[in-house]
Motif scaffolding. Structure first.
Motif, short mmCIF file in Angstrom:
data_model
loop_
_atom_site.label_atom_id
_atom_site.label_comp_id
_atom_site.label_asym_id
_atom_site.label_seq_id
_atom_site.Cartn_x
_atom_site.Cartn_y
_atom_site.Cartn_z
N GLU A 150 0.78 -0.96 0.06
CA GLU A 150 0.08 0.02 0.09
C GLU A 150 0.69 1.15 -0.03
N ALA A 151 1.76 1.24 0.77
CA ALA A 151 3.05 2.40 0.78
C ALA A 151 3.69 2.51 -0.50
N GLY A 152 3.60 1.69 -1.61
CA GLY A 152 4.52 1.82 -2.82
C GLY A 152 5.70 0.87 -2.94
N ILE A 153 5.82 -0.09 -2.23
CA ILE A 153 7.25 -0.69 -2.30
C ILE A 153 7.49 -1.22 -3.47
N ASP A 154 6.22 -1.90 -4.31
CA ASP A 154 6.57 -2.34 -5.94
C ASP A 154 6.97 -1.23 -6.74
N LYS A 155 6.62 -0.34 -6.53
CA LYS A 155 6.82 0.89 -7.33
C LYS A 155 8.19 1.24 -7.17
N TYR A 156 8.51 1.31 -5.92
CA TYR A 156 9.88 1.73 -5.46
C TYR A 156 10.98 0.93 -5.78
N VAL A 157 10.75 -0.40 -6.07
CA VAL A 157 11.64 -1.61 -6.25
C VAL A 157 11.82 -1.40 -7.78
N ALA A 158 10.82 -1.46 -8.38
CA ALA A 158 10.72 -1.20 -10.07
C ALA A 158 11.72 -0.13 -10.36
N GLU A 159 11.34 1.08 -9.87
CA GLU A 159 12.30 1.92 -10.12
C GLU A 159 13.50 2.11 -9.95
N TYR A 160 13.95 1.41 -8.90
CA TYR A 160 15.37 1.23 -8.22
C TYR A 160 15.86 0.19 -9.58
#
Length: 82
Positions: free
Chosen positions: A61-71
């Motif tokens: 919910e906090a956006g970890i998937d988007k963060y990991v993808a961008e990283y």
């Protein structure tokens, strides 16, 4: 890690690490969720089976998937230039 190796490591990854500041997802929000939900699970303060799914849901919910993808995207681009 010996100081010489640390300096080489720091210099090598410095150009990549500066890109991480530009991540569009709020790292502060993810860190807050990690501290509140994941740390107690990881440190054994709460029961794993009962609390890990909720902690993982909160990270998503906090956006970890988007963060990991961008990283991963930024790292791959940086690595290709090395």
């Amino acid at each position: 890690m010996p100081r010489t190796i640390c300096c080489i490591f720091d210099a090598y990854f410095a150009s990549f690490l500066t890109l991480l500041v530009l991540l569009p997802v709020s790292k502060a929000k993810i860190n807050g969720v990690f501290s509140e939900y994941m740390a107690p699970v990881g440190n054994g303060f709460v029961e794993y089976a009962a609390n890990f799914p909720k902690a993982l849901e909160k990270l998503k919910e906090a956006g970890i998937d988007k963060y990991v993808a961008e990283y991963q995207k930024q790292f791959s681009e940086w690595h290709a230039q090395q």
